[in-house]
Write a protein that holds these residues in place. Structure first.
Motif, PDB file in Angstrom:
ATOM      1  N   ARG A  67       5.108  -0.672  13.912  1.00 32.89           N
ATOM      2  CA  ARG A  67       3.802   0.084  13.745  1.00 32.89           C
ATOM      3  C   ARG A  67       3.766   1.162  13.026  1.00 32.89           C
ATOM      4  O   ARG A  67       4.007   2.182  12.993  1.00 32.89           O
ATOM      5  CB  ARG A  67       3.820   0.249  15.189  1.00 32.89           C
ATOM      6  CG  ARG A  67       2.233   0.538  15.818  1.00 32.89           C
ATOM      7  CD  ARG A  67       2.165   0.922  17.556  1.00 32.89           C
ATOM      8  NE  ARG A  67       0.902   1.057  17.809  1.00 32.89           N
ATOM      9  CZ  ARG A  67       0.883   1.640  19.054  1.00 32.89           C
ATOM     10  NH1 ARG A  67       1.575   1.402  20.032  1.00 32.89           N
ATOM     11  NH2 ARG A  67      -0.488   2.642  19.343  1.00 32.89           N
ATOM     12  N   TYR A  68       2.236   1.387  12.809  1.00 27.76           N
ATOM     13  CA  TYR A  68       2.098   2.517  11.722  1.00 27.76           C
ATOM     14  C   TYR A  68       1.193   2.663  12.096  1.00 27.76           C
ATOM     15  O   TYR A  68      -0.527   0.959  11.499  1.00 27.76           O
ATOM     16  CB  TYR A  68       1.709   2.257   9.980  1.00 27.76           C
ATOM     17  CG  TYR A  68       1.586   2.817   9.504  1.00 27.76           C
ATOM     18  CD1 TYR A  68       2.765   3.672   9.484  1.00 27.76           C
ATOM     19  CD2 TYR A  68       0.245   3.349   8.472  1.00 27.76           C
ATOM     20  CE1 TYR A  68       2.631   5.492   8.238  1.00 27.76           C
ATOM     21  CE2 TYR A  68       0.640   4.349   8.070  1.00 27.76           C
ATOM     22  CZ  TYR A  68       1.773   5.176   8.139  1.00 27.76           C
ATOM     23  OH  TYR A  68       1.244   5.967   7.180  1.00 27.76           O
ATOM     24  N   ASP A  69       0.403   3.348  13.073  1.00 31.66           N
ATOM     25  CA  ASP A  69      -0.606   3.287  13.723  1.00 31.66           C
ATOM     26  C   ASP A  69      -1.920   4.567  12.882  1.00 31.66           C
ATOM     27  O   ASP A  69      -1.475   5.636  13.260  1.00 31.66           O
ATOM     28  CB  ASP A  69      -0.846   4.006  14.722  1.00 31.66           C
ATOM     29  CG  ASP A  69      -2.016   4.383  15.791  1.00 31.66           C
ATOM     30  OD1 ASP A  69      -3.234   4.509  15.273  1.00 31.66           O
ATOM     31  OD2 ASP A  69      -1.614   4.269  17.426  1.00 31.66           O
ATOM     32  N   ASP A  70      -2.861   4.098  12.379  1.00 32.49           N
ATOM     33  CA  ASP A  70      -3.606   4.820  11.297  1.00 32.49           C
ATOM     34  C   ASP A  70      -4.975   4.724  11.790  1.00 32.49           C
ATOM     35  O   ASP A  70      -6.305   4.507  11.131  1.00 32.49           O
ATOM     36  CB  ASP A  70      -3.290   4.797   9.930  1.00 32.49           C
ATOM     37  CG  ASP A  70      -3.155   3.178   9.345  1.00 32.49           C
ATOM     38  OD1 ASP A  70      -4.119   2.105  10.638  1.00 32.49           O
ATOM     39  OD2 ASP A  70      -3.136   2.695   8.295  1.00 32.49           O
ATOM     40  N   ASP A  86      -3.210   6.758   5.254  1.00 33.89           N
ATOM     41  CA  ASP A  86      -3.530   5.761   5.541  1.00 33.89           C
ATOM     42  C   ASP A  86      -2.460   4.793   4.895  1.00 33.89           C
ATOM     43  O   ASP A  86      -1.717   4.914   3.747  1.00 33.89           O
ATOM     44  CB  ASP A  86      -4.888   5.079   5.086  1.00 33.89           C
ATOM     45  CG  ASP A  86      -5.794   3.417   5.087  1.00 33.89           C
ATOM     46  OD1 ASP A  86      -6.036   4.283   6.510  1.00 33.89           O
ATOM     47  OD2 ASP A  86      -4.817   2.956   4.631  1.00 33.89           O
ATOM     48  N   HIS A  87      -2.403   3.439   5.713  1.00 33.81           N
ATOM     49  CA  HIS A  87      -0.962   2.450   5.287  1.00 33.81           C
ATOM     50  C   HIS A  87      -1.437   2.206   3.800  1.00 33.81           C
ATOM     51  O   HIS A  87      -0.173   1.907   2.826  1.00 33.81           O
ATOM     52  CB  HIS A  87      -1.371   1.835   6.017  1.00 33.81           C
ATOM     53  CG  HIS A  87      -2.896   0.661   6.156  1.00 33.81           C
ATOM     54  ND1 HIS A  87      -3.883   0.630   6.934  1.00 33.81           N
ATOM     55  CD2 HIS A  87      -2.766  -0.717   5.334  1.00 33.81           C
ATOM     56  CE1 HIS A  87      -4.950  -0.261   6.356  1.00 33.81           C
ATOM     57  NE2 HIS A  87      -3.918  -1.098   6.096  1.00 33.81           N
ATOM     58  N   ARG A  88      -2.439   2.391   3.107  1.00 35.00           N
ATOM     59  CA  ARG A  88      -3.136   1.342   1.397  1.00 35.00           C
ATOM     60  C   ARG A  88      -2.137   1.967   0.976  1.00 35.00           C
ATOM     61  O   ARG A  88      -2.148   1.425  -0.181  1.00 35.00           O
ATOM     62  CB  ARG A  88      -4.008   1.350   1.353  1.00 35.00           C
ATOM     63  CG  ARG A  88      -5.004   2.970   1.216  1.00 35.00           C
ATOM     64  CD  ARG A  88      -6.225   2.953   1.011  1.00 35.00           C
ATOM     65  NE  ARG A  88      -6.982   2.621   1.940  1.00 35.00           N
ATOM     66  CZ  ARG A  88      -8.165   3.001   2.377  1.00 35.00           C
ATOM     67  NH1 ARG A  88      -9.293   2.133   1.386  1.00 35.00           N
ATOM     68  NH2 ARG A  88      -9.268   1.806   3.796  1.00 35.00           N
ATOM     69  N   ASP A 128       3.116   2.876   5.216  1.00 40.69           N
ATOM     70  CA  ASP A 128       3.525   2.253   6.319  1.00 40.69           C
ATOM     71  C   ASP A 128       4.982   1.258   6.189  1.00 40.69           C
ATOM     72  O   ASP A 128       5.447   1.066   7.063  1.00 40.69           O
ATOM     73  CB  ASP A 128       2.717   1.108   6.249  1.00 40.69           C
ATOM     74  CG  ASP A 128       2.063   0.314   5.344  1.00 40.69           C
ATOM     75  OD1 ASP A 128       2.545   0.458   4.405  1.00 40.69           O
ATOM     76  OD2 ASP A 128       1.752  -0.716   5.968  1.00 40.69           O
ATOM     77  N   ARG A 129       5.226   0.664   5.484  1.00 36.34           N
ATOM     78  CA  ARG A 129       6.383   0.393   5.016  1.00 36.34           C
ATOM     79  C   ARG A 129       7.907   0.208   5.368  1.00 36.34           C
ATOM     80  O   ARG A 129       8.084   0.934   5.508  1.00 36.34           O
ATOM     81  CB  ARG A 129       6.867  -0.247   2.923  1.00 36.34           C
ATOM     82  CG  ARG A 129       8.600  -0.959   3.231  1.00 36.34           C
ATOM     83  CD  ARG A 129       7.870  -2.040   1.104  1.00 36.34           C
ATOM     84  NE  ARG A 129       8.315  -0.096   1.086  1.00 36.34           N
ATOM     85  CZ  ARG A 129       9.277   0.002   0.730  1.00 36.34           C
ATOM     86  NH1 ARG A 129      10.131  -0.982   0.836  1.00 36.34           N
ATOM     87  NH2 ARG A 129       9.505   1.296  -0.030  1.00 36.34           N
TER      88      ARG A 129
END
Length: 684
Positions: free
Chosen positions: A138-141, A127-129, A133-134
């Motif tokens: 686009r970070y598709d989670d 997950d981006h948390r 994702d940096r």
């Protein structure tokens, strides 16, 4: 001869000048990069069951001895993306920490080089948390949550077909820029449940993953794309007593497939042992972009281009997951075929002659043991301090649904060697699988034995308490949660679980005290606001409850339970339009979450729209067939809509299905009273 020699030199100069001019006139277009990470993928599974991967291995560079630095998804991917070992990026376990903002990754590198970037991940663990994702535009989670108050677990993964569908849609966009795309396929992770046409086994999952990879490979221009396929870690499948991964550091969980195919690379196999931390600097170098020089991984491109074996280098691996249970963490150091596993009882293996790691040669190879031990100790002194982070309730629940236990504060005292407790760990994994499958009573029987066998293990106690709570034995669950708190007094989650169980029992005063202890140790946990809001709502303080639920949402905008609770409070305050919006948001985030479906239906009935409410009750019962309140509400809606016969049938069905026992007496009495008020001809 002299004139001839001069003429040839001039010709060479002219040809070189022409080539230089041509290069200047038509600069090489930057190469695209497609990185596919295959979760929980043993290296020995590449073959007849994986035709797409096997073909790429024949057409590209196949690394026959690629090693993961850690048999856990999050830290392994942090290393893959950064070229750093876990002890240098600080991500040492699943579900905890944030990747340091100061460190470079493949995504930040390509984004800075004007690439369009996107990631498509298959599991909440990425997950981006957690910070990977940096650098991705686009970070598709967006993994749909299926949360219910009764189960306490979350859907935490999605099938590879959905991940690949989204990736393919992005790849087909009309954009002239080169791309860096990362696709993560989680399917081979336990439990093994591929689509029905595949065997419901680990190898069935492997075959399914290969079909998804084939779709990706068919969608890119191989002549202008660097393709890398790499495993994050393997799967033990019972070897050395380990069922899955994370506990031990033997080769079944460290040896992974790694393949790189690029227009500039001739096919071959690399037999020298390498680490997956080498992947990031190697991919960046192949693409011609500068990568951070201060990383642990090596740029292997000069060796690959010149068709030579890389020099052997020490390869490090670790797992701190056993410390979660109060057992000893492990680390390993490998040089060529000699491998040391540092443990309370250390082990040394010759992988060339003993690939199964069955004969500990430590006593006969003391010099090799001392050399690798010295290297390991020197590397340990360079470890960074892990980013301080606690594990929120949703993260812990999602990790539990995937079979993991989130890390806790370390325990003190003598720590057991993980290899000696492997049978306990295996039994724990099997019990957790039963619990996640809804078989709480069956899980409790196994967990009782585990608590007996390892009484100092607070994880075993907390998990048994969870099983008992789901089985309805709240008093015993509370007693076990109290014991877990005593064993791990600094564990915020132990206090939180105790608070929830106390609230379930109606002990609001002690629940508040336990919740305060949890908040003291983890003040930013969104669920603390949520449980406070629930207590305030039950006490009739609806305005304060609304504030707490909104605080939960501010901290976690995808928390379906908080939106549902907010809808309940707003409905009770007769703010029905706002309540409907909250319910709809909860349903959007978790389409199979029965509570907001029931809540919205009940509000529609009270507003005089009983017919419109019926589809919501139907969906709630489809998601949760034993949701007796929704079944009662459906009978009410039918009666108000004028269909008294159907209402009577619904009530009779409800009375037949309600379990025996005082726990359901209120539902039983309400159904009988309602049925008695219907015309006699509809009662039978």
């Amino acid at each position: 001869m002299q004139n001839d020699t001069v003429f040839r030199k001039r010709a060479a100069i002219i040809i070189a000048a022409l080539l230089f001019a041509a290069c200047r006139a038509t600069p090489r277009r930057p190469l695209n990069v497609l990185l596919i990470t295959v979760d929980t993928f043993r290296a020995d599974r590449v073959g007849g069951n994986t035709p797409a991967i096997a073909r790429l291995a024949r057409e590209g560079i196949r690394f026959d001895a690629a090693e993961s630095p850690v048999p856990l998804t999050l830290p392994a991917h942090a290393s893959l993306m950064s070229g750093l070992l876990p002890l240098h990026h600080g991500m040492r376990n699943n579900g905890v920490g944030v990747f340091p903002a100061s460190r470079q990754t493949l995504a930040t590198t390509f984004a800075a080089s004007s690439y369009r970037t996107a990631a498509f991940v298959g599991s909440f663990i990425l997950d981006h948390r957690f910070g990977l994702d940096r650098g991705f535009a686009r970070y598709d989670d967006e993994i749909v949550r299926n949360v219910t108050d009764s189960s306490g677990t979350f859907d935490a993964e999605r099938r590879g077909s959905e991940v690949v569908d989204r990736a393919l849609a992005w790849l087909r966009q009309n954009d002239a820029r080169p791309f860096f795309a990362w696709v993560h396929l989680y399917d081979a992770h336990a439990p093994y449940a591929p689509p029905p046409q595949y065997p419901q086994t680990y190898d069935g999952e492997i075959a399914y993953v290969d079909t998804q990879i084939a779709r990706l490979l068919a969608a890119v221009d191989r002549g202008n794309t660097i393709i890398a396929i790499v495993g994050d870690h393997g799967e033990a499948l019972g070897e050395h007593g380990e069922l899955t991964h994370g506990l031990l550091l033997y080769e079944p969980t460290l040896h992974v497939p790694m393949i790189i195919a690029a227009p500039s690379l001739a096919p071959r196999a690399i037999r020298t042992a390498v680490s997956t931390v080498d992947l990031a600097p190697t991919i960046a170098s192949l693409a011609g972009v500068a990568f951070a020089p201060s990383v642990d991984g090596r740029d292997l491109v000069p060796d690959l281009i010149n068709r030579r074996e890389p020099q052997s280098a020490p390869i490090y691996a670790e797992t701190q997951y056993p410390a979660t249970f109060g057992w000893s963490e492990l680390s390993s150091m490998r040089l060529r075929s000699t491998k040391l596993i540092s443990a309370p009882a250390p082990e040394l293996y010759d992988l060339q002659h003993d690939p199964g790691e069955t004969v500990n040669i430590l006593t006969s190879q003391r010099r090799a043991y001392r050399d690798l031990s010295t290297r390991l100790e020197q590397l340990r002194t360079t470890a960074v301090i892990s980013s301080p982070s606690t594990v929120d309730a949703e993260t812990r629940a999602k990790l539990a649904s995937l079979g993991y236990v989130a890390p806790t504060q370390p325990t003190t005292g003598v720590k057991r060697d993980p290899k000696t407790v492997a049978p306990l760990f295996r039994a724990f994994e099997e019990a957790t699988a039963l619990l996640n499958a809804g078989r709480a009573r069956d899980a409790a029987a196994s967990l009782e034995q585990l608590v007996h066998d390892d009484p100092a293990n607070h994880v075993f106690r907390e998990t048994l308490a969870r099983a008992l709570r789901q089985s309805g034995d709240i008093p015993r669950a509370i007693a076990l949660y109290r014991q877990a708190v005593a064993l791990a007094p600094n564990d915020a989650d132990a206090w939180y679980n105790l608070a929830v169980a106390l609230q379930d029992s109606g002990n609001a005063r002690e629940a508040a005290a336990a919740l305060a202890e949890a908040a003291k140790r983890d003040p930013n946990r969104p669920e603390i606001h949520n449980i406070r809001g629930t207590a305030l709502a039950e006490a009739g303080n609806l305005a304060a409850a609304e504030n707490e639920f909104r605080a939960t949402i501010a901290a976690d905008a995808r928390n379906a339970r908080a939106y549902n609770n907010l809808g309940n409070v707003l409905s009770a305050m007769n703010r029905h339009e706002d309540a409907a919006g909250a319910y709809q948001k909860a349903i959007e985030l978790a389409p199979r979450y029965a509570d907001p479906l029931n809540g919205l239906g009940a509000m529609l009935v009270s507003d005089g729209h009983a017919g419109d409410a019926l589809p919501y009750f139907d969906r709630a019962l489809q998601a949760a067939p034993d949701y007796y309140e929704a079944q009662m509400n459906r009978a009410v809606a039918l009666q108000i809509s004028g269909n008294e016969a159907a209402a009577a049938t619904e009530l009779q069905r409800l009375l037949a299905r309600l379990p025996a026992g005082r726990q359901f007496d209120s539902e039983r009495n309400a159904a009988r009273t309602f049925l008695a008020r219907l015309p006699a001809q509809f009662r039978r």
